[in-house]
Design an enzyme around this catalytic site. Structure first.
Site, PDB file in Angstrom:
ATOM      1  N   CYS A  99       0.852  -1.238  -0.081  1.00 27.35           N
ATOM      2  CA  CYS A  99      -0.018  -0.225  -0.191  1.00 27.35           C
ATOM      3  C   CYS A  99       0.998   1.305   0.055  1.00 27.35           C
ATOM      4  O   CYS A  99       0.878   1.725  -0.964  1.00 27.35           O
ATOM      5  CB  CYS A  99      -0.965  -0.106   1.284  1.00 27.35           C
ATOM      6  SG  CYS A  99      -2.260  -1.177   1.172  1.00 27.35           S
ATOM      7  N   GLU A 146       4.081   1.366   2.268  1.00 25.96           N
ATOM      8  CA  GLU A 146       5.301   1.038   2.674  1.00 25.96           C
ATOM      9  C   GLU A 146       6.754   1.520   2.157  1.00 25.96           C
ATOM     10  O   GLU A 146       6.618   1.258   0.854  1.00 25.96           O
ATOM     11  CB  GLU A 146       5.533  -0.517   3.330  1.00 25.96           C
ATOM     12  CG  GLU A 146       3.951  -0.962   4.127  1.00 25.96           C
ATOM     13  CD  GLU A 146       2.973  -1.497   2.968  1.00 25.96           C
ATOM     14  OE1 GLU A 146       2.196  -0.793   2.274  1.00 25.96           O
ATOM     15  OE2 GLU A 146       2.833  -2.894   2.997  1.00 25.96           O
TER      16      GLU A 146
END
Length: 775
Positions: free
Chosen positions: A425, A427
């Site tokens: 997502c 990170e």
């Protein structure tokens, strides 16, 4: 684009539940009982890659299907795949994300696959070691531990692999095995590791060869000479890669995809990311372009093929997980743009081309992440703003300077920090030499506030999930209670993650993945046992702004003469009969409006959380890393969270990431970005998501300039991440009423994109409520 449109249409067919991988894995595991686990899993993967049905679709330039007859969902019985057993009958008819289920497949799954794995899963191994953690986990209210399904969320070091080829790994494994044997094989773990490496390397070579033979066979059957030539070229390429090093652009992309598709047979399918793809593919592209072996049109087609391929699989979530991870995404991220290892801009022609592919296809996968900085070319910023303003809700932006500083603070060297990539997502991770397991857990931090108000007890379930604390009388006492409760919850989650890290190492080693990240092979150690340079475990906070807003609201209510007891009782009663108190709480300062009180409280909450998470060590010898993004757990957790002092009512969604609570951004988007800039991102080495939701009516004819200004402001103020949703509330409501007419309506959810009609109804409603009408 005709062939691409045809391939896109193919992956939009109704998805099916695929048991082929599960059956072949299970067959192999049954035959290897008693052998070393890492060798058993190597043999199981080899059995899959050499026997799973394969196909090359009409018009494809890149071979390699993740499962037969895509699209579909791969079952991982060693993880959480058996959760679907009780829902097989309802999967084809459920409200969202339906999966077709073959009657015979259902029988095999129930009668042959499930009985074998029932007591052999990661969960079965871990449960006896932490029944206290599991009992809270099963409520779905406090935290989610994703490593029950397996460990993925990692960026693959494709340049490292492409410099070698799998024949090198095969031959080098054999050499190291002989060397160990000469020394009496006293390092048994390494001896098993290199045996497993030899097995999966041979499997990868055979995997490519299978597609070469299929392409040759298909070439004999087609009449179209142009297609025949393409198939013969594909056969030539697949006979070469991934066994050998690629030398052309087409070979490099084919190498990448064969590895990517094989990794999805070995590992849980979430967030196996491709890294800095425009950087490592550019030398192949530039060389072929210069030598006249390729033009931009053919390069576009090859990349478009790759983009489409990532959409072949969807996650096999059951009805409960659908609420927490809605949208059928597998989060195969790729990173473009950004600086090189010296902090110099590294934008290249392939960066532009990949952005163009993303804009023209507008698919939910891959998850396209763009690294940006003030060093990037102005024309790239212009193009980026054009793509976003046009409604291409498929990209996310990462600010290099802020991300690099967060990684430095986590102990990453300057060179590796500047070479960061993105995973899943939002990170961030050192590229190629890290195993982040960056989505290991998500925590509902509002539960710490609930327990702080209620002496450690859950208000809805009446269980003492927290630690015993005195009922607070002052805001200061409540904040101290909150810190104690948050520390307790994080301690449980850390314990759970470390036990699951151990469980994965024991029950689910990953020999192929261990060849795909630098350092593992030289160390002779599986990636699940800490074979890489940087070992992180990412834990995400959900509902941070709800807690910050609550502290600010309590301050106002106490000033108005209400007691802490009254505020707590009002929350327990969902504000029924407390209309005036509710008004004061609801109208109090809220994070996201550039308001000092609420913003400072939210920053404080996130720092409490980050400091506590980042101090822990993980099973693989590294550290835990704090992050702040929700997937759609902000909706799932919200179901189990009572009313909060912020004025949020029972059951409503929590705030997503470092975005404001839904509907509380009263001062427009600029104020949201200013509030988000006050977060201490240096303490969030696992990333944080900021979603800006705009009605396209607001942008008007100057939309590109507006978006460009917002991006510049985002960088000037020092935020880490931003993603835009350009939407119309009325269109979204029509899509709810007539989903078949809005099949392609793409929205940015919380770090990834999804088709709006495939989201659960509560998530759809939450997205509609987010849309702001002010800049």
């Amino acid at each position: 684009m005709d062939r691409i449109e045809k391939l896109v249409k193919n992956v939009t067919k109704p998805a099916r539940l695929s048991i082929e991988r599960a059956k072949l894995y299970t067959d192999s595991m049954k035959q290897t009982e008693g052998e070393a686990m890492i060798i058993r899993y190597a043999k199981a993967l080899k059995n899959v890659l050499e026997n799973i049905p394969i196909q090359i679709l009409d018009g494809e330039l890149i071979a390699g299907t993740m499962l037969p007859n895509p699209p579909g969902a791969i079952v991982f019985p060693e993880g959480v795949g058996l959760r679907l057993i009780n829902e097989l009958d309802s999967l084809p008819t459920r409200e969202t994300n339906r999966l077709l289920v073959d009657e015979e497949d259902a029988r095999i799954l129930k009668e042959e696959i499930a009985p074998y794995w029932q007591k052999r899963t990661i969960e079965a191994f871990a449960y006896p070691l932490m029944p206290d953690v599991m009992s809270i986990l099963y409520t779905g209210s406090v935290f989610v531990l994703t490593e029950l399904a397996g460990i993925s969320h990692v960026a693959i070091n494709y340049p490292y692999l492409m410099r070698r080829g799998f024949r090198w790994f095969l031959e080098e494994s054999e050499r190291r095995l002989k060397e160990l044997e000469e020394n009496g094989a006293y390092e048994g773990d390494k001896y098993a590791f290199y045996q497993a490496a030899r097995i999966v390397s041979e499997a990868m070579i055979n995997y490519g060869r299978r597609y070469a033979e299929l392409a040759e066979k298909l070439a004999e059957e087609v009449d179209d000479e142009a297609r025949k030539e393409e198939l013969l070229k594909m056969a030539e390429i697949c006979r070469k890669v991934p066994a050998e090093k690629p030398e052309s652009f087409w070979e490099a992309v084919q190498f990448l995809w064969l590895v990517q598709s094989a990794l999805h047979q070995e590992n849980y399918e979430q967030a196996i990311s491709m890294g800095r793809i425009d950087q490592y593919l550019f030398p192949y592209y530039y060389k072929d372009l210069k030598e006249g072996k390729i033009d931009k049109e053919r390069a576009f087609e090859i990349l478009a093929n790759l983009w489409v391929k990532t959409n072949e699989i969807v996650p096999p979530f059951d009805s409960l997980l659908e609420q927490f991870f809605s949208g059928q995404t597998t989060n195969q991220a790729l990173t473009i743009g950004g600086c090189d290892i010296y902090g110099r801009d590294a934008t290249n022609d392939l960066t532009y081309l990949m952005l163009e592919v993303t804009d023209r296809l507008r698919l939910r996968q891959p998850n396209v992440h763009v690294r940006i900085s003030k060093r990037m070319p102005e024309d790239f910023l212009n193009r980026l703003a054009e793509v976003i303003a046009s409604g291409c809700n498929a990209v996310a932006l990462f600010h290099d300077d802020v991300a690099v500083e967060a990684l430095r603070m986590a102990g990453v060297s300057d060179e590796d920090a500047w070479n960061y990539t993105t995973v899943g997502c939002v990170e961030i991770a050192p590229f190629g030499n890290s195993f982040t397991s960056s989505d290991a857990a998500l925590i509902n931090v509002t539960k710490a506030l609930e327990y702080a108000m209620n002496e450690g007890r859950d208000m809805q379930l009446d269980y003492e999930f927290g630690v015993r604390t005195e009922k607070p009388k002052t805001l200061g006492e409540l904040i101290e209670n909150f810190r104690k409760q948050l520390s307790h919850i994080i301690g449980l989650v850390v314990k759970g993650c470390n036990v699951l890290g151990y469980a994965n190492a024991e029950v689910k080693p990953t020999p192929l993945l261990s060849l795909c990240i630098e350092d593992c092979f030289d160390a002779g150690r599986d990636v699940t046992r800490g074979g890489v340079r940087y070992n992180f475990t990412g834990i995400q906070a959900v509902g941070v702004a709800d807690v910050g807003d609550s502290f600010a609201a309590i301050e106002r209510a106490l000033e108005a003469g209400y007691s802490m007891d009254e505020i707590i009782e009002a929350c327990k009663r969902n504000f029924i009969d407390y209309e005036e108190l509710y008004r004061i709480l609801n109208e109090s300062p809220k994070y996201g409006n550039d308001d000092g009180e609420a913003d400072e409280y939210t920053r404080m909450v996130l720092e409490y959380y980050s400091d506590e998470v980042n101090r822990y060590r993980n099973f693989r010898g590294g550290h835990f890393a704090a992050g702040c993004y929700p997937m759609t757990t902000n909706v799932g957790f919200g179901f189990f969270t009572p009313a909060l002092p912020s004025g949020r009512k029972s059951g409503e969604a929590l705030n997503p990431g470092v975005s404001p609570s839904t509907g509380k951004d009263r001062e427009g988007v600029t104020a949201v970005i200013k509030s988000a800039s006050k977060i201490n991102y240096a303490k969030l080495p696992n990333g944080a998501s900021l979603t800006v939701n705009l009605s396209d009516d607001v942008l008007g004819p100057k939309g590109v300039e507006v978006v460009k200004a917002l991006i510049k402001g985002f960088m000037d103020l020092g935020c880490m991440h931003i993603q835009f949703n350009i939407l119309k509330a009325d269109v979204l409501r029509k899509a709810q009423e007539e989903p078949e007419k809005y099949r392609w309506l793409l929205v940015r959810v919380a770090g990834w994109s999804a088709y709006f009609v495939e989201l659960s109804k509560p998530v759809q409603n939450e997205i509609i409520r987010r849309i702001s009408c002010r800049i």
